[in-house]
Design a protein around this motif. Sequence first.
Motif, PDB file in Angstrom:
ATOM      1  N   VAL A 121     -81.792  51.430 -76.391  1.00  0.00           N
ATOM      2  CA  VAL A 121     -80.338  51.363 -76.237  1.00  0.00           C
ATOM      3  C   VAL A 121     -79.971  50.891 -74.836  1.00  0.00           C
ATOM      4  N   LYS A 122     -80.725  51.367 -73.849  1.00  0.00           N
ATOM      5  CA  LYS A 122     -80.468  50.938 -72.469  1.00  0.00           C
ATOM      6  C   LYS A 122     -80.634  49.438 -72.315  1.00  0.00           C
ATOM      7  N   ASN A 123     -81.667  48.877 -72.912  1.00  0.00           N
ATOM      8  CA  ASN A 123     -81.884  47.433 -72.807  1.00  0.00           C
ATOM      9  C   ASN A 123     -80.775  46.645 -73.488  1.00  0.00           C
ATOM     10  N   VAL A 124     -80.274  47.165 -74.611  1.00  0.00           N
ATOM     11  CA  VAL A 124     -79.181  46.475 -75.296  1.00  0.00           C
ATOM     12  C   VAL A 124     -77.923  46.470 -74.430  1.00  0.00           C
ATOM     13  N   LEU A 125     -77.562  47.643 -73.899  1.00  0.00           N
ATOM     14  CA  LEU A 125     -76.380  47.715 -73.058  1.00  0.00           C
ATOM     15  C   LEU A 125     -76.558  46.922 -71.763  1.00  0.00           C
ATOM     16  N   LEU A 126     -77.787  46.836 -71.270  1.00  0.00           N
ATOM     17  CA  LEU A 126     -78.042  46.051 -70.067  1.00  0.00           C
ATOM     18  C   LEU A 126     -77.755  44.573 -70.310  1.00  0.00           C
ATOM     19  N   VAL A 127     -78.167  44.078 -71.465  1.00  0.00           N
ATOM     20  CA  VAL A 127     -77.859  42.688 -71.820  1.00  0.00           C
ATOM     21  C   VAL A 127     -76.353  42.487 -71.943  1.00  0.00           C
ATOM     22  N   VAL A 128     -75.671  43.466 -72.538  1.00  0.00           N
ATOM     23  CA  VAL A 128     -74.219  43.360 -72.692  1.00  0.00           C
ATOM     24  C   VAL A 128     -73.529  43.326 -71.330  1.00  0.00           C
ATOM     25  N   MET A 129     -73.966  44.175 -70.395  1.00  0.00           N
ATOM     26  CA  MET A 129     -73.332  44.218 -69.079  1.00  0.00           C
ATOM     27  C   MET A 129     -73.611  42.952 -68.276  1.00  0.00           C
ATOM     28  N   LEU A 147     -56.462  40.339 -80.552  1.00  0.00           N
ATOM     29  CA  LEU A 147     -57.632  41.071 -81.029  1.00  0.00           C
ATOM     30  C   LEU A 147     -58.786  40.945 -80.037  1.00  0.00           C
ATOM     31  N   ALA A 148     -59.043  39.726 -79.529  1.00  0.00           N
ATOM     32  CA  ALA A 148     -60.136  39.519 -78.579  1.00  0.00           C
ATOM     33  C   ALA A 148     -59.904  40.293 -77.288  1.00  0.00           C
ATOM     34  N   VAL A 149     -58.658  40.295 -76.810  1.00  0.00           N
ATOM     35  CA  VAL A 149     -58.340  41.031 -75.584  1.00  0.00           C
ATOM     36  C   VAL A 149     -58.563  42.526 -75.781  1.00  0.00           C
ATOM     37  N   MET A 150     -58.130  43.057 -76.912  1.00  0.00           N
ATOM     38  CA  MET A 150     -58.294  44.490 -77.160  1.00  0.00           C
ATOM     39  C   MET A 150     -59.768  44.862 -77.292  1.00  0.00           C
ATOM     40  N   VAL A 151     -60.541  44.052 -78.025  1.00  0.00           N
ATOM     41  CA  VAL A 151     -61.964  44.353 -78.218  1.00  0.00           C
ATOM     42  C   VAL A 151     -62.703  44.317 -76.891  1.00  0.00           C
ATOM     43  N   LEU A 152     -62.461  43.301 -76.075  1.00  0.00           N
ATOM     44  CA  LEU A 152     -63.146  43.199 -74.783  1.00  0.00           C
ATOM     45  C   LEU A 152     -62.726  44.313 -73.839  1.00  0.00           C
ATOM     46  N   THR A 153     -61.460  44.700 -73.879  1.00  0.00           N
ATOM     47  CA  THR A 153     -60.988  45.785 -73.019  1.00  0.00           C
ATOM     48  C   THR A 153     -61.651  47.101 -73.365  1.00  0.00           C
ATOM     49  N   TYR A 154     -61.646  47.454 -74.640  1.00  0.00           N
ATOM     50  CA  TYR A 154     -62.282  48.712 -75.052  1.00  0.00           C
ATOM     51  C   TYR A 154     -63.798  48.666 -74.893  1.00  0.00           C
ATOM     52  N   ALA A 155     -64.399  47.510 -75.168  1.00  0.00           N
ATOM     53  CA  ALA A 155     -65.856  47.393 -75.032  1.00  0.00           C
ATOM     54  C   ALA A 155     -66.286  47.582 -73.581  1.00  0.00           C
ATOM     55  N   THR A 156     -65.489  47.060 -72.650  1.00  0.00           N
ATOM     56  CA  THR A 156     -65.816  47.232 -71.235  1.00  0.00           C
ATOM     57  C   THR A 156     -65.842  48.697 -70.853  1.00  0.00           C
ATOM     58  N   VAL A 157     -64.845  49.441 -71.273  1.00  0.00           N
ATOM     59  CA  VAL A 157     -64.778  50.863 -70.947  1.00  0.00           C
ATOM     60  C   VAL A 157     -65.935  51.624 -71.590  1.00  0.00           C
ATOM     61  N   MET A 158     -66.200  51.362 -72.842  1.00  0.00           N
ATOM     62  CA  MET A 158     -67.251  52.100 -73.544  1.00  0.00           C
ATOM     63  C   MET A 158     -68.624  51.822 -72.958  1.00  0.00           C
ATOM     64  N   VAL A 159     -68.905  50.572 -72.626  1.00  0.00           N
ATOM     65  CA  VAL A 159     -70.212  50.222 -72.072  1.00  0.00           C
ATOM     66  C   VAL A 159     -70.408  50.876 -70.709  1.00  0.00           C
ATOM     67  N   GLN A 160     -69.386  50.853 -69.861  1.00  0.00           N
ATOM     68  CA  GLN A 160     -69.533  51.420 -68.526  1.00  0.00           C
ATOM     69  C   GLN A 160     -69.681  52.934 -68.565  1.00  0.00           C
ATOM     70  N   VAL A 161     -68.931  53.596 -69.432  1.00  0.00           N
ATOM     71  CA  VAL A 161     -69.044  55.046 -69.524  1.00  0.00           C
ATOM     72  C   VAL A 161     -70.376  55.456 -70.143  1.00  0.00           C
ATOM     73  N   ALA A 162     -70.849  54.691 -71.112  1.00  0.00           N
ATOM     74  CA  ALA A 162     -72.046  55.094 -71.855  1.00  0.00           C
ATOM     75  C   ALA A 162     -73.346  54.741 -71.137  1.00  0.00           C
ATOM     76  N   PHE A 163     -73.333  53.763 -70.242  1.00  0.00           N
ATOM     77  CA  PHE A 163     -74.597  53.268 -69.694  1.00  0.00           C
ATOM     78  C   PHE A 163     -75.446  54.351 -69.037  1.00  0.00           C
ATOM     79  N   PRO A 164     -74.914  55.211 -68.146  1.00  0.00           N
ATOM     80  CA  PRO A 164     -75.795  56.221 -67.537  1.00  0.00           C
ATOM     81  C   PRO A 164     -76.490  57.118 -68.544  1.00  0.00           C
ATOM     82  N   PHE A 165     -75.863  57.356 -69.696  1.00  0.00           N
ATOM     83  CA  PHE A 165     -76.473  58.236 -70.699  1.00  0.00           C
ATOM     84  C   PHE A 165     -77.535  57.518 -71.522  1.00  0.00           C
ATOM     85  N   THR A 166     -77.525  56.193 -71.519  1.00  0.00           N
ATOM     86  CA  THR A 166     -78.509  55.445 -72.303  1.00  0.00           C
ATOM     87  C   THR A 166     -79.860  55.361 -71.623  1.00  0.00           C
TER      88      THR A 166
END
Length: 423
Positions: A332-340, A307-326
């Motif tokens: 939202v940009k600040n939240v994703l910046l902390v996550v990255m 479960l942890a591997v799947m969540v981190l894998t999908y979260a990585t893809v979603m954060v990287q794709v979404a960041f330019p739009f935030t």
Amino acid sequence: MSTSAEPRGGVRNSDRSLARAIQRVTAEPLGVYQSAVVRIGVSATYLLFLLRELPNRHEMYGPDGPWRWDMARELVAGNDAFTVLMWSDSMFWFESVYGLTLISAALLMLGWRTRVTSVVFMAGVLSLQNRSIFMGDGGDNVIHLMAIYLVLTRCARVWSLDARRAARDAAHRAAGHGPSRDVVGPALWAVSGTVLLPAMVMDGLGGTWWLRTLLCVLWLGNGLWWALRRYAPDRELRTLLDVLANLAHNAALAVIMAEVCLIYATAGWYKIQGSRWQDGTALYYPLKLDYFTPWPALSGLLASSALAVMVLTYATVMVQVAFPFTLFNRRVKNVLLVVMIGEHAGIAVLLGLPFFSMAMIAADAVFLPTGFLLWLGGRATLGRQRLVSRAGGGARVPGQRRTDDGDQEPLGHGRDGGHTLVG
């Protein structure tokens, strides 16, 4: 009448908005705190990397490496890469270039004479990396790009020794003593000219035409800037040069932002196309490689949880794709910046890639909020004052204000930082 007046009013409003935007871009450098953090982060990353690889420098970039000097020379002749290490294959020359790069990284981190040290740092980074292009990882590419962009920024306006010197010069002029005499700046300019001009004449710089042009423009521009600021009575010409410097800074800062967005966007979209990222198992395989497991017990514990591997894998893809739009939403940009930033910290610990993570965090810092950076600078200044007070044995009297500048603003704050010759 009303219908004809509305467009005119709209035109006037648009003209005012355009005028305000032009005024803001040309009147001052934007993001001075962000550019200072990028400067400190990039130079500190490469400084630590050079120090760690000090015992291995001959095998990585020197004459003892598997990628021999004659092979590197043949490659450079074909791709026009810039590297001064091709001037000679002697051990003395290699040690000089490596040592000068290391020193320039330390000086750039401190913000000392950044007009010169940023150029020397860029030349050192390009020289070492282009000498052995098969060494390093994605973090080296980020350092490579940021070293070029930092040359065009006024990244020493705050949190630097240049800003401190500029503040002292301003106080000296305010006291009616006139401009203070600067000996170090012209000396550095003359020394850099004695290296640059013969290299240009003998066609020893290599590299692409734009890099050679950039080095010449920077050298001539710094000399002209210093001469005008010290001797020219015409303030309009000096103001024009200041506007050009602000435009170059703001354009370079915008390019840095675009570069970071491009890195994340391309990385995210390429991951989407991979089957391992689609089924959520991409993170599992690096955790099982000995090369990427500095802490086998910790990596094994994480890999044991599907479960942890799947969540981190999908979260990585979603954060990287979404960041330019935030970027259109600050919160939202600040939240994703902390996550990255947390993601890169995890990569540094789990996969054993500290310098890659440090390079990416330094690049991410261009999006940090100014308020947070001011708070961080204030905390750092307060900690420094407490440390100095304890070391000096003095105690602060309750209710009494200190008279030093650090109590009023972050360390090294000054509006004229980086304006003097190579400063």
